[in-house]
Scaffold this motif. Structure first.
Motif, short mmCIF file in Angstrom:
data_model
loop_
_atom_site.label_atom_id
_atom_site.label_comp_id
_atom_site.label_asym_id
_atom_site.label_seq_id
_atom_site.Cartn_x
_atom_site.Cartn_y
_atom_site.Cartn_z
N LEU A 65 0.86 -1.18 0.00
CA LEU A 65 0.00 0.00 0.00
C LEU A 65 0.90 1.23 0.00
O LEU A 65 1.74 1.39 0.89
CB LEU A 65 -0.91 0.01 1.23
CG LEU A 65 -1.92 -1.14 1.32
CD1 LEU A 65 -1.30 -2.33 2.08
CD2 LEU A 65 -3.21 -0.70 2.01
N ARG A 66 0.73 2.08 -0.99
CA ARG A 66 1.62 3.24 -1.15
C ARG A 66 0.89 4.51 -0.70
O ARG A 66 -0.20 4.83 -1.16
CB ARG A 66 2.06 3.36 -2.61
CG ARG A 66 2.93 2.19 -3.05
CD ARG A 66 3.50 2.38 -4.45
NE ARG A 66 4.41 1.28 -4.78
CZ ARG A 66 4.03 0.15 -5.35
NH1 ARG A 66 2.75 -0.02 -5.68
NH2 ARG A 66 4.91 -0.81 -5.60
N PHE A 67 1.56 5.22 0.21
CA PHE A 67 1.06 6.48 0.73
C PHE A 67 1.89 7.61 0.15
O PHE A 67 2.89 7.38 -0.55
CB PHE A 67 1.14 6.47 2.26
CG PHE A 67 0.27 5.42 2.91
CD1 PHE A 67 -0.96 5.76 3.44
CD2 PHE A 67 0.70 4.10 2.98
CE1 PHE A 67 -1.76 4.79 4.04
CE2 PHE A 67 -0.09 3.13 3.57
CZ PHE A 67 -1.32 3.47 4.10
N ASP A 68 1.52 8.82 0.46
CA ASP A 68 2.22 9.98 -0.08
C ASP A 68 3.72 9.95 0.24
O ASP A 68 4.56 10.26 -0.61
CB ASP A 68 1.60 11.27 0.48
CG ASP A 68 0.81 12.01 -0.60
OD1 ASP A 68 0.68 11.47 -1.70
OD2 ASP A 68 0.33 13.12 -0.30
N ARG A 69 4.05 9.60 1.51
CA ARG A 69 5.44 9.72 1.95
C ARG A 69 6.01 8.41 2.50
O ARG A 69 7.03 8.41 3.16
CB ARG A 69 5.54 10.83 3.01
CG ARG A 69 5.29 12.22 2.44
CD ARG A 69 5.31 13.28 3.51
NE ARG A 69 4.13 13.21 4.36
CZ ARG A 69 2.95 13.73 4.07
NH1 ARG A 69 2.76 14.36 2.90
NH2 ARG A 69 1.93 13.63 4.89
N SER A 70 5.37 7.31 2.22
CA SER A 70 5.89 6.01 2.62
C SER A 70 5.09 4.92 1.92
O SER A 70 4.11 5.20 1.22
CB SER A 70 5.79 5.83 4.15
OG SER A 70 6.45 4.64 4.56
N GLU A 71 5.54 3.70 2.09
CA GLU A 71 4.76 2.57 1.61
C GLU A 71 4.78 1.47 2.65
O GLU A 71 5.74 1.36 3.44
CB GLU A 71 5.27 2.06 0.27
CG GLU A 71 6.62 1.39 0.28
CD GLU A 71 7.00 0.85 -1.11
OE1 GLU A 71 6.68 1.52 -2.11
OE2 GLU A 71 7.62 -0.23 -1.16
N LEU A 72 3.72 0.69 2.66
CA LEU A 72 3.54 -0.35 3.67
C LEU A 72 3.40 -1.70 2.98
O LEU A 72 2.55 -1.88 2.11
CB LEU A 72 2.28 -0.06 4.50
CG LEU A 72 1.89 -1.12 5.54
CD1 LEU A 72 2.92 -1.17 6.66
CD2 LEU A 72 0.50 -0.80 6.12
N ARG A 73 4.26 -2.62 3.37
CA ARG A 73 4.20 -3.99 2.85
C ARG A 73 3.51 -4.87 3.88
O ARG A 73 3.92 -4.92 5.04
CB ARG A 73 5.60 -4.51 2.57
CG ARG A 73 5.66 -5.90 1.94
CD ARG A 73 7.11 -6.37 1.81
NE ARG A 73 7.90 -5.40 1.08
CZ ARG A 73 8.01 -5.37 -0.25
NH1 ARG A 73 7.34 -6.26 -0.97
NH2 ARG A 73 8.76 -4.47 -0.83
N VAL A 74 2.46 -5.60 3.49
CA VAL A 74 1.70 -6.47 4.38
C VAL A 74 1.76 -7.89 3.85
O VAL A 74 1.57 -8.12 2.64
CB VAL A 74 0.23 -6.02 4.52
CG1 VAL A 74 -0.53 -6.95 5.45
CG2 VAL A 74 0.15 -4.58 5.02
#
Length: 795
Positions: A65-74
């Motif tokens: 999941l990509r956010f404006d200033r980071s991304e999250l791997r699940v």
């Protein structure tokens, strides 16, 4: 140097002698100068949060999941464990994981959630991510177990490591455990707990505040609530703190106040593992991630006695003969680093121990093994074979300028191997050949935080010291917490090569997540007093809930003179803990049972004999821990975590599934209250039956502590003739019971079969039968029935 540093320096010189004191003063200054040169001052910082969600990319077991200033791997693994990592962090590389990351669960699906968020749905848990980066872990029924708010980073504008904070909320009724086992536990109260392995300046006691030093810290929390149990592990080895605050139901205007956890780390990746389910399932998943506990040799489950300064051959013979003459079981004697020549590692003072291999073989024929203290400090003196060999192999820790880092240890000026380098581990593991040649069969790692004595500041290596970190490169800020873990790995793997037919026995004072793969832990410096006794139990239970099932304290504490009553109560508790070690500390004098009052000797003999009788049960628990990850010593709520009264009970514990132990933890106590879980329980001394859940008041005379057996339990013990026997406690009428038995095939690597037994009433007698693929059969050893009175005691 400010005024306080000057005072500390003068006190140090006065307490340890001029030569060693001056070394510690110089070491403190060297450390300060090294960090000033090797760690640039932290400049301006800018705060960052993930920002709004922009796009989603499904993948195996979850997605990104990509956010404006980071991304999250699940990712959800096939064992049900949940992983997430910010800024693209993946599960590897990791010092905690055993081998490679488990395969993703192909059934886990990333799908839209409410309010613009997304979720990964799996069999055991659902992971929901909001559009601003909050992460929730839910039960399959949708109940939220944990909610981690969007993280916050503080990035240095000059490119240094980012500090980060992760805030989380749990249920109002939740209780916290873990963090490596804290002396103020096992239940962790409100407070801030540091995550930095530290050699305590003073022995620990239960009265410590949350921030006090601890030799073993782990960013592992076990959280128990009505809705379920979960374990959370934030996989960063850097220095940090965890601030905990328990929740409150009906707080304020009738609304619940959730429990809170605030994790602050000075660097490293922001990545997390969560396992969900019953306590047994949670620890099983944790063991599948971080590795099965090492199986100790059977002799290591008996009675150990440690001689810190070791004396000489006559002292050793005196201790062994004293146990034999008084019919006190003894399985191992530990020799502290004082048995080495000038306290140097991998040496023997041949004046005091002229024929140690001969003596060791003689003792082994009598059933007593020798265990050697091993410290990571290597005396920095040409002609020292370990120092010269390490120099040729370039295995010592260096500073930012490339110079070998020097510190102060027990031998004087010392250097430190870099155990985060495979070459250094291989070299160090090979050195245990000298120990085996001297007749030692077990190893006790001390000062492995690592400790470098200093008159002021931290007693460890400079934070700027450089480490290999498996080829990635980094400094001591990242390597410090895993230094002892890597040293334990070096010893364990070296022994597997040098003595392939025997299970290694390695104890560590310090460690990190995954320590159980290589051995167990001892408690380190323990304050001599009743608070120290209580703290000993807390640490064993806490370590067990972090996946380290084999640990124990030093009976009587490390220093000072315990009263006869305190010594006896400590010994009675320790006889039911996985590691059972009595101890003579550097300033504690002789601590053998006969050094106290005559009645102490008699009561101590009862405890020691009972430990020997239960040895087959401890062997079974060790095998089951290896296969399931379940601790040997467990909190009372282990099987019924929904029982809130048991969650708050800290003065008793379960030993496996069959026994409940209620130690005496205060002076002048001859009766005590014991809270029993549901079911029928027998007082093993009187065979009176009690029905739980209940709180009962029972006798606790100086001769024993209260111990209860679960109705229907089948417990392997040693019979009066020394042979194996099954002790069965009568089940309640109309019910059945049972137990598991793992007969140890020796100290090698043969995996024995688990024997399953059932117990039941048949007319007026209790029968025990073995379950197998072909049905029921007769037990393989004699059976003794206890608790045959059918009516429970009136309360």
């Amino acid at each position: 140097m400010d005024g306080r540093d000057l005072v500390r320096s003068m006190k140090t010189v006065g307490s340890v002698g001029v030569a060693q004191g001056l070394r510690t003063v110089r070491a403190a200054w060297r450390r300060r100068r090294a960090d000033a040169a090797g760690l640039p001052p932290r400049g301006a910082e800018r705060a960052r949060v993930p920002g709004p969600l922009r796009e989603v990319e499904p993948g195996p077991g979850g997605g990104v999941l990509r956010f404006d200033r980071s991304e999250l791997r699940v990712l959800v693994a096939v064992n049900g464990a949940v992983f997430w990592g910010w800024d693209g962090a993946g599960p590897e590389p990791s010092y905690a994981l055993a081998g490679r990351c488990p395969e993703p669960d192909p059934r886990a699906v990333l799908e839209p959630d409410k309010d613009g968020g997304w979720r990964v749905v799996a069999e055991r848990a659902t992971v929901a991510v909001s559009r601003h980066g909050a992460v929730e872990v839910r039960t399959p029924g949708g109940v939220v177990l944990r909610r981690e708010l969007p993280p916050r980073w503080w990035e240095s504008v000059d490119g240094g490591p980012a500090r980060w904070t992760q805030r989380a909320e749990v249920a109002a009724d939740a209780r916290f455990f873990g963090l490596g086992g804290r002396s103020a536990g096992p239940r962790l109260r409100d407070g801030t707990y540091r995550l930095w392995n530290t050699c305590p300046g003073l022995p620990f006691a239960a009265a410590e505040d949350a921030s006090s030093a601890s030799s073993i810290t782990m960013p592992v929390q076990l959280v128990v609530a009505d809705a379920g149990t979960h374990l959370v592990f934030h996989d960063s080895t850097w220095d940090g703190t965890v601030a905990l605050r328990e929740g409150e139901e009906g707080a304020g205007s009738g609304h619940d106040r959730p429990g809170r956890s605030v994790l602050r780390m000075d660097g490293g990746p922001l990545r997390c593992w969560v396992t969900v389910g019953t306590p047994a399932r949670v620890l099983l998943a944790w063991a599948s991630l971080t590795g099965a506990p090492a199986l100790p040799p059977a002799w290591a489950l008996g009675h150990h006695h440690a001689l810190w300064d070791s004396g000489d051959e006559q002292d050793l013979r005196r201790v062994v003969a004293g146990h034999q003459e008084r019919d006190l079981p003894l399985d191992a004697v530990h020799l502290g680093i004082g048995h080495g020549a000038a306290r140097q590692v991998f040496t023997v003072d041949e004046e005091r121990f002229p024929k140690l291999p001969v003596l060791a073989e003689e003792l082994r024929r009598e059933g007593v093994r020798l265990v050697s203290a091993v410290e990571p400090t290597v005396r920095a003196a040409p002609g020292n074979l370990v120092y010269d060999g390490g120099g040729r192999g370039d295995v010592f820790v260096r500073d930012a300028a490339g110079t070998v880092v020097r510190g102060v240890g027990r031998p004087g000026d010392v250097v430190f191997p870099d155990f985060t380098h495979a070459r250094a581990r291989g070299w160090w593991g090979g050195l245990y050949e000298e120990r085996l040649g001297q007749g030692f069969t077990g190893f006790w790692h001390d000062l492995d935080e690592p400790t470098s004595f200093a008159a002021f500041g931290e007693s460890t290596l400079p934070r700027s010291a450089r480490h290999a970190l498996e080829g990635r490169g980094g400094d001591h800020r990242e390597a410090h917490n895993v230094y002892a873990l890597c040293m334990a790995r070096a010893g364990y793997e070296g022994l597997r090569v040098l003595a392939p037919d025997e299970r290694p026995f390695v104890l560590s004072r310090s460690g990190w997540a995954g320590l159980q793969r290589y051995g167990g832990a001892w408690s380190g410096a323990t304050a001599t007093g009743w608070p120290g006794l209580r703290a000993s139990l807390a640490r064993v239970l806490g370590l067990g809930l972090c996946g380290v099932p084999f640990s124990g304290p030093d009976v009587g504490g490390s220093e000072g003179d315990p009263s006869p009553e305190l010594y006896l109560r400590w010994l009675q508790l320790a006889a039911y803990l996985p590691l059972f070690r009595t101890h003579a500390g550097p300033r504690g004098g002789h601590r053998e049972p006969w050094e106290f009052a005559p009645e102490v000797l008699e009561h101590a003999r009862v405890a020691l004999v009972e430990r020997r009788r239960l040895l087959p049960y401890f062997v079974t628990l060790a095998h089951l821990a290896r296969r399931t990850g379940a601790p040997c010593a467990r909190p009372l709520w282990w099987s019924t975590p929904e029982d809130r009264m048991l969650r708050d009970c800290e003065d008793a514990f379960l030993l496996g599934d069959c026994l409940l132990v209620a130690p005496v933890l205060g002076a002048g106590v001859d009766r005590r209250a014991v809270r029993l879980p549901r079911g029928r329980w027998y007082d093993v001394a009187t065979e009176r039956a009690y029905e739980g859940p209940a709180q009962v008041l029972v006798d606790a005379p100086s001769a024993r502590i209260p111990v209860f057996a679960r109705a229907g339990a089948v417990i392997p013990v040693l019979g009066a003739d020394g042979g194996p026997e099954l002790e069965v406690w009568a089940p309640a009428r109309g019910r059945t019971g049972g137990g598991l038995v793992v007969p140890d095939a020796g100290d090698g690597w043969v995996e024995p079969e688990i024997e399953r037994y059932v117990s039941r009433w048949e007319g007026r007698r209790v029968v025990v039968e073995r379950e197998g693929e072909d049905g029921l059969s007769e037990p393989s050893c004699p059976v003794r029935a206890r608790g045959l009175a059918e009516r429970p005691a009136q309360m």
